[in-house]
Design a protein around this motif. Structure first.
Motif, PDB file in Angstrom:
ATOM      1  N   ARG A 130       0.776  -1.113  -0.024  1.00 17.99           N
ATOM      2  CA  ARG A 130       0.029  -0.059  -0.160  1.00 17.99           C
ATOM      3  C   ARG A 130       0.798   1.127  -0.011  1.00 17.99           C
ATOM      4  NH1 ARG A 130      -2.271   3.524   3.514  1.00 17.99           N
ATOM      5  NH2 ARG A 130      -1.593   2.540   5.538  1.00 17.99           N
ATOM      6  N   ARG A 131       0.338   2.276  -0.693  1.00 21.02           N
ATOM      7  CA  ARG A 131       1.283   3.541  -0.917  1.00 21.02           C
ATOM      8  C   ARG A 131       0.425   4.605  -0.376  1.00 21.02           C
ATOM      9  NH1 ARG A 131       3.507   5.404  -6.633  1.00 21.02           N
ATOM     10  NH2 ARG A 131       1.294   6.087  -6.724  1.00 21.02           N
ATOM     11  N   THR A 132       0.886   5.500   0.246  1.00 20.67           N
ATOM     12  CA  THR A 132       0.028   6.602   0.950  1.00 20.67           C
ATOM     13  C   THR A 132       0.199   7.680  -0.068  1.00 20.67           C
ATOM     14  OG1 THR A 132       2.174   7.966   1.678  1.00 20.67           O
ATOM     15  CG2 THR A 132       1.089   6.368   3.326  1.00 20.67           C
ATOM     16  N   ASP A 133      -0.822   8.761   0.078  1.00 23.62           N
ATOM     17  CA  ASP A 133      -0.776   9.872  -0.827  1.00 23.62           C
ATOM     18  C   ASP A 133       0.511  10.702  -0.902  1.00 23.62           C
ATOM     19  OD1 ASP A 133      -3.510   9.139  -1.638  1.00 23.62           O
ATOM     20  OD2 ASP A 133      -4.389  10.673  -0.058  1.00 23.62           O
ATOM     21  N   ARG A 134       0.592  11.119  -2.150  1.00 24.93           N
ATOM     22  CA  ARG A 134       2.172  12.079  -2.087  1.00 24.93           C
ATOM     23  C   ARG A 134       1.893  13.511  -1.569  1.00 24.93           C
ATOM     24  NH1 ARG A 134       5.545  10.403  -6.353  1.00 24.93           N
ATOM     25  NH2 ARG A 134       4.638   8.560  -7.721  1.00 24.93           N
ATOM     26  N   GLU A 135       2.995  13.784  -0.884  1.00 27.68           N
ATOM     27  CA  GLU A 135       3.173  14.996  -0.070  1.00 27.68           C
ATOM     28  C   GLU A 135       4.216  15.853  -0.791  1.00 27.68           C
ATOM     29  OE1 GLU A 135       1.128  15.659   2.349  1.00 27.68           O
ATOM     30  OE2 GLU A 135       0.380  14.068   2.891  1.00 27.68           O
ATOM     31  N   VAL A 136       4.284  17.084  -0.489  1.00 27.20           N
ATOM     32  CA  VAL A 136       5.305  18.240  -0.675  1.00 27.20           C
ATOM     33  C   VAL A 136       6.525  18.130  -0.191  1.00 27.20           C
ATOM     34  CG1 VAL A 136       5.756  20.494  -1.650  1.00 27.20           C
ATOM     35  CG2 VAL A 136       3.468  19.408  -2.196  1.00 27.20           C
ATOM     36  N   LEU A 137       7.712  18.289  -0.912  1.00 27.84           N
ATOM     37  CA  LEU A 137       8.962  18.399  -0.051  1.00 27.84           C
ATOM     38  C   LEU A 137       9.603  19.465  -0.513  1.00 27.84           C
ATOM     39  CD1 LEU A 137      11.447  17.116  -1.887  1.00 27.84           C
ATOM     40  CD2 LEU A 137      10.834  14.856  -0.886  1.00 27.84           C
TER      41      LEU A 137
END
Length: 212
Positions: A130-137
């Motif tokens: 399972r993969r989480t939603d993408r976040e900004v860095l």
């Protein structure tokens, strides 16, 4: 009193860099970083412009080649034995100043500023993923680099520095921040075109000889 012509002084000065015109530069930039006790690779490709033999600026794209084990607590209800990793990629704008060098070698101070995205990937004991939603860095990378020209149109280099990641999500910054060390292959497109157009030997040392 002896007198030396200005040109003679430049030839003996190791801070002199011969190129005074603008030219395109491309780099395959393989970086490594020690993150959470694991050495990981970060693959990059950069392209930009060099002018006055001192300044370079351009854009680059980087991607983490493997996941970084996290230090955060797993979500409630996660099966025992689940493995989790942070993965990221980012686009940078870079600037680089050559503060010492000659036609053969140089020492410079690259600085990269960028933005990208990251996510956490979970590997469950039953084989599920399972993969989480993408976040900004956001990324800041100061470093120091050395470079050596093998031929007029291509060179190799290495360097070290630090990656500071400012993340917009819940993952701790130390999952992605850390010391970096890198190797690079630099392709000087302008010099390559000149060699080809001038019908010079491709693997010659012309233009790289030390001045005495």
């Amino acid at each position: 009193m002896a007198y030396a012509a200005p040109g003679a002084l430049l030839k003996d000065d190791s801070t002199f860099v011969r190129q005074s015109h603008r030219r395109a530069v491309f780099q395959f930039d393989q970086r490594f970083s020690l993150l959470n006790g694991k050495v990981v690779g970060i693959n990059g490709l950069k392209g930009g412009i060099e002018w006055r033999g001192r300044w370079r600026a351009g854009l680059g794209l980087y991607r983490l080649s493997g996941g970084v084990p996290t230090r955060i607590a797993q979500p409630e209800g996660t099966p025992s034995g689940t493995r989790d990793e942070v993965r990221f990629r980012y686009l940078v704008a870079y600037g680089e100043y050559v503060f010492i060098g000659n036609p053969r070698w140089e020492l410079s101070t690259p600085l990269q500023l960028g933005a990208g995205s990251y996510y956490t990937k979970y590997y469950f004991p039953d084989g599920g993923i399972r993969r989480t939603d993408r976040e900004v860095l956001f990324v800041l990378e100061p470093s120091i680099a050395a470079h050596y020209r093998v031929f007029r149109w291509i060179g190799v280099g290495a360097g070290t520095g630090y990656r500071q990641v400012m993340a917009a999500g819940k993952q701790p910054q130390d999952d992605m921040s850390g010391i970096i060390f890198f190797g690079r292959v630099k392709f000087f497109l302008g010099d390559f075109i000149k060699v080809v157009r001038g019908r010079e030997r491709l693997f010659s040392q012309q233009g790289l000889e030390s001045h005495k």
